[in-house]
Design a protein around this motif. Structure first.
Motif, PDB file in Angstrom:
ATOM      1  N   ALA A 132       0.821  -1.208   0.000  1.00  0.00           N
ATOM      2  CA  ALA A 132       0.000   0.000   0.000  1.00  0.00           C
ATOM      3  C   ALA A 132       0.857   1.260   0.000  1.00  0.00           C
ATOM      4  CB  ALA A 132      -0.938   0.001   1.206  1.00  0.00           C
ATOM      5  N   GLU A 133       1.981   1.219   0.678  1.00  0.00           N
ATOM      6  CA  GLU A 133       2.867   2.384   0.715  1.00  0.00           C
ATOM      7  C   GLU A 133       3.678   2.494  -0.574  1.00  0.00           C
ATOM      8  OE1 GLU A 133       4.737   5.775   1.997  1.00  0.00           O
ATOM      9  OE2 GLU A 133       3.011   4.746   2.877  1.00  0.00           O
ATOM     10  N   ARG A 134       4.103   1.366  -1.122  1.00  0.00           N
ATOM     11  CA  ARG A 134       4.919   1.392  -2.328  1.00  0.00           C
ATOM     12  C   ARG A 134       4.142   1.888  -3.542  1.00  0.00           C
ATOM     13  NH1 ARG A 134       6.156  -3.572  -2.345  1.00  0.00           N
ATOM     14  NH2 ARG A 134       8.077  -3.428  -1.146  1.00  0.00           N
ATOM     15  N   LEU A 135       2.854   1.575  -3.603  1.00  0.00           N
ATOM     16  CA  LEU A 135       2.044   1.934  -4.768  1.00  0.00           C
ATOM     17  C   LEU A 135       1.264   3.221  -4.574  1.00  0.00           C
ATOM     18  CD1 LEU A 135       0.632  -1.550  -5.829  1.00  0.00           C
ATOM     19  CD2 LEU A 135       2.636  -0.346  -6.690  1.00  0.00           C
ATOM     20  N   ARG A 136       1.592   4.002  -3.568  1.00  0.00           N
ATOM     21  CA  ARG A 136       0.874   5.254  -3.337  1.00  0.00           C
ATOM     22  C   ARG A 136       1.076   6.197  -4.522  1.00  0.00           C
ATOM     23  NH1 ARG A 136      -1.036   6.912   1.422  1.00  0.00           N
ATOM     24  NH2 ARG A 136       0.376   5.574   2.634  1.00  0.00           N
ATOM     25  N   PRO A 137      -0.007   6.657  -5.162  1.00  0.00           N
ATOM     26  CA  PRO A 137       0.147   7.515  -6.364  1.00  0.00           C
ATOM     27  C   PRO A 137       0.745   8.872  -6.017  1.00  0.00           C
ATOM     28  CG  PRO A 137      -2.160   7.340  -5.722  1.00  0.00           C
ATOM     29  CD  PRO A 137      -1.415   6.371  -4.871  1.00  0.00           C
ATOM     30  N   ASP A 138       1.399   9.474  -7.021  1.00  0.00           N
ATOM     31  CA  ASP A 138       2.055  10.766  -6.843  1.00  0.00           C
ATOM     32  C   ASP A 138       1.308  11.906  -7.512  1.00  0.00           C
ATOM     33  OD1 ASP A 138       4.185   9.629  -5.417  1.00  0.00           O
ATOM     34  OD2 ASP A 138       5.200   9.065  -7.278  1.00  0.00           O
ATOM     35  N   THR A 139       0.361  11.610  -8.384  1.00  0.00           N
ATOM     36  CA  THR A 139      -0.355  12.652  -9.114  1.00  0.00           C
ATOM     37  C   THR A 139      -1.854  12.414  -9.024  1.00  0.00           C
ATOM     38  OG1 THR A 139      -0.273  11.424 -11.205  1.00  0.00           O
ATOM     39  CG2 THR A 139       1.574  12.903 -10.715  1.00  0.00           C
ATOM     40  N   LEU A 140      -2.615  13.472  -9.283  1.00  0.00           N
ATOM     41  CA  LEU A 140      -4.072  13.353  -9.266  1.00  0.00           C
ATOM     42  C   LEU A 140      -4.559  12.430 -10.374  1.00  0.00           C
ATOM     43  CD1 LEU A 140      -5.302  16.989  -8.519  1.00  0.00           C
ATOM     44  CD2 LEU A 140      -5.560  14.973  -7.076  1.00  0.00           C
ATOM     45  N   GLY A 141      -3.804  12.336 -11.467  1.00  0.00           N
ATOM     46  CA  GLY A 141      -4.210  11.465 -12.557  1.00  0.00           C
ATOM     47  C   GLY A 141      -4.217   9.998 -12.170  1.00  0.00           C
ATOM     48  N   ASN A 187       3.769  16.493  -3.191  1.00  0.00           N
ATOM     49  CA  ASN A 187       4.577  16.450  -4.415  1.00  0.00           C
ATOM     50  C   ASN A 187       4.327  17.667  -5.283  1.00  0.00           C
ATOM     51  OD1 ASN A 187       5.732  14.011  -3.737  1.00  0.00           O
ATOM     52  ND2 ASN A 187       4.203  12.794  -4.800  1.00  0.00           N
ATOM     53  N   SER A 188       3.059  18.059  -5.374  1.00  0.00           N
ATOM     54  CA  SER A 188       2.724  19.218  -6.199  1.00  0.00           C
ATOM     55  C   SER A 188       3.275  20.508  -5.605  1.00  0.00           C
ATOM     56  CB  SER A 188       1.198  19.310  -6.354  1.00  0.00           C
ATOM     57  OG  SER A 188       0.832  20.473  -7.057  1.00  0.00           O
ATOM     58  N   SER A 189       3.189  20.646  -4.274  1.00  0.00           N
ATOM     59  CA  SER A 189       3.644  21.876  -3.628  1.00  0.00           C
ATOM     60  C   SER A 189       5.162  22.022  -3.705  1.00  0.00           C
ATOM     61  CB  SER A 189       3.179  21.900  -2.174  1.00  0.00           C
ATOM     62  OG  SER A 189       3.737  20.813  -1.460  1.00  0.00           O
ATOM     63  N   LYS A 190       5.890  20.908  -3.603  1.00  0.00           N
ATOM     64  CA  LYS A 190       7.351  20.994  -3.682  1.00  0.00           C
ATOM     65  C   LYS A 190       7.809  21.457  -5.057  1.00  0.00           C
ATOM     66  CE  LYS A 190       8.123  17.490  -0.125  1.00  0.00           C
ATOM     67  NZ  LYS A 190       8.564  16.101   0.169  1.00  0.00           N
TER      68      LYS A 190
END
Length: 570
Positions: A132-141, A187-190
């Motif tokens: 669950a932690e490894r596959l956490r998405p990084d973008t809204l898409g 991720n977006s804010s950085k």
């Protein structure tokens, strides 16, 4: 030579060999540049250390030149090899860095097919972080679910895409995507130059919050840089700790994002709620869970067998070489897992990881009918393996939270509506979720008088007997006692005559203006001569002494003729 032998040896931090102090600098330069752990000629390793892949016997003798070293896996210090695409050793032109080298170390030497070794590679992927932690998405898409608040053209999605992030309280059940949404915002804010700080209310203290706010003030004053503060499990902070955020959220020093599984109306200060927008995230649908699980399966390289694909035999092969076989999972197993996890993506992904790891550990293969490849042997994860990993359906119930009140309300309304099936269902939801049976029994005692009343006076006797039975024997034996009482109440006739009449009396008392009317003299008790001389009890008619009905007023003069049993106009 004797002087050289007395000179102390120095250990190379890369290849772990011991060298003379005069030679260490030049050796270390070559070690770092080549990405290999070559030793100086004529020097043997001081001790045997375990490597990722053992060299073939006799491949290197003491004093053998460096060029004769085999292309074995890199030593422990993988930090020196990151990002070195061109630093390959002449003796090992096919060397790869990182995970690629580890895969090469476990790859069979006979050059098997592409499917060979997939079990071993999969086992390596499942090690370390939870799935669950490894596959956490990084973008809204890549974010799945929550279309109502994060779908196209929604206000929150527009704000996130334009990097205009307000203070938010993310409220939803476990595994619905609260932390993932905060991760995407981070991720977006950085990328946008905004500072993002994460704290957990389970471990952070008030001083930690003050330190972050102090740094945010400096960042804003000196660099005009915004700070977003994410507080996980914000409901764990008490009222005074939550008050720490108020002035800084108000003036914009920090943008607060809080995540909670509890109802913010009960667990978050009203003043803080007024400064934040509450985003309600619902538990994920079965379709969303299936999409998340399919994405996980693809990332792991596990092949999905449709319902038409069946095992050709129930026999299992040898487990000694199971790492050479591909891994398959039944489509029905994924569908079942999507249902059993009850909208909790974390439970679903970790359940998938557990089932696959268990099958890899057992190592038994199954002959399979593959649509495009004919028959083949592989490691198969079935529906039964998934169920075995989860044991039972994941029941979302919190005895101290909102779900506690939601379920008891549903039980009360189902009995009132004479739906015996729904009544039993909500009772089971509470008991199987760990609810105190005495709490349910106390609510049934109340229901007996509130909703049944004089329509069936025995209902109160049933409720009290059920409470006593639960107190005597406890769970799980008392569950059938509560079930009997619940079904009795659902089938019983209903009357709120008493409940409504008493509510009218309370309203009369609340709406009365001025001093409450005194008790009439003839209704007062007169235990002393003084009270009798004052007129207490004078003119009272003792009803049992009269054969005919007695005409006598019992209400104060101001309320004479009032009928509380008549429905009042609101």
């Amino acid at each position: 030579m004797e002087g050289a032998e007395e000179e102390p040896l120095v250990q190379c931090p890369v290849c772990l060999r011991e060298l003379l102090g005069a030679h260490i600098n030049s050796h270390l330069d070559r070690c770092l540049q080549a990405g290999e752990g070559e030793a100086e000629p004529g020097l043997s390793p001081p001790c045997k250390r375990q490597r990722l892949a053992a060299a073939p016997p006799g491949s290197q003798a003491q004093g053998e030149p460096e060029e004769a070293l085999p292309a074995v896996a890199s030593p422990v210090f993988s930090l020196f090899h990151k990002g070195r695409g061109g630093g390959q050793s002449p003796a090992a032109p096919g060397r790869r860095s990182g995970a690629g080298r580890e895969e090469a170390a476990v790859k069979p030497e006979d050059g098997g097919s592409a499917a060979a070794g997939s079990g071993a590679r999969l086992a390596q992927k499942l090690e370390g972080k939870p799935l669950a932690e490894r596959l956490r998405p990084d973008t809204l898409g890549d974010y799945v679910g929550q279309e109502r608040v994060l779908g196209a053209q929604t206000l929150l999605r527009s704000l996130l895409e334009t990097h205009e992030i307000p203070s938010l309280i993310l409220w939803g059940p476990p595994g619905c995507g609260k932390t993932t949404l905060a991760h995407i915002i981070a991720n977006s804010s950085k990328k946008n130059g905004t500072r993002f700080v994460t704290l957990s209310a389970t471990s952070a203290k008030t001083n930690d919050v003050r330190d972050v706010i102090s740094q945010a003030q400096n960042e804003k004053r000196l660099f005009k840089r915004k700070t977003i503060l994410f507080i996980d499990e914000i409901h764990r902070f008490n009222r005074s700790q939550q008050d720490t955020f108020l002035p800084h959220v108000e003036c914009g020093t920090v943008t607060l994002i809080g995540a909670t599984t509890e109802n913010p109306s009960f667990q978050v200060n009203a003043a803080l709620l007024s400064r934040c927008r509450v985003i309600v995230l619902e538990k994920l649908s079965v379709e969303a869970m299936e999409a998340i699980l399919m994405r996980a399966v693809r990332s792991l390289g596990v092949q999905v067998l449709g319902q038409g694909d069946q095992c050709s035999s129930s026999a299992t092969g040898s487990s000694s070489e199971s790492s050479e076989f591909p891994v398959y999972i039944e489509e029905k197993a994924l569908n079942t897992l999507a249902y059993l996890c009850d909208g909790d993506a974390r439970t679903g992904l970790n359940g998938l990881q557990l089932a696959v790891q268990a099958r890899l550990a057992v190592g038994k293969t199954t002959p399979l009918n593959i649509p495009k490849g004919g028959s083949a042997d592989g490691i198969l994860v079935t529906e039964e393996h998934v169920k075995e990993g989860l044991q039972r359906s994941h029941i979302l119930y919190d005895r101290a939270g909102e779900e506690h009140y939601n379920c008891i309300s549903a039980l009360h309304k189902s009995m009132r509506g004479s739906d015996e099936n729904a009544s039993l269902y909500w009772l089971a939801r509470m008991l199987e979720g760990g609810e105190d049976p005495l709490y349910v029994a106390r609510r049934l005692v109340r229901f007996a008088s509130e909703d049944i009343g004089l329509a069936d006076p025995l209902a109160l006797t049933q409720a009290v007997a059920a409470y006593q039975g639960c107190h005597f024997i406890g769970m799980p034996e008392c569950e059938v006692i509560l079930a009997q009482c619940v079904v009795y109440f659902a089938r019983a006739p209903k009357s709120i005559e008493i409940y409504r009449a008493y509510s009218n009396v309370k309203e009369c008392l609340r709406m009365h203006t001025g001093p409450l009317p005194p008790v009439p003299l003839h209704l007062r008790n007169a235990p002393t001569r003084l009270m009798k001389d004052l007129g207490y009890g004078k003119g009272y008619k003792y009803n049992p002494m009269y054969k005919e009905p007695v005409e006598q007023d019992y209400l104060p003069q101001e309320l004479k003729g009032t009928d509380f049993f008549k429905e009042r106009k609101t």
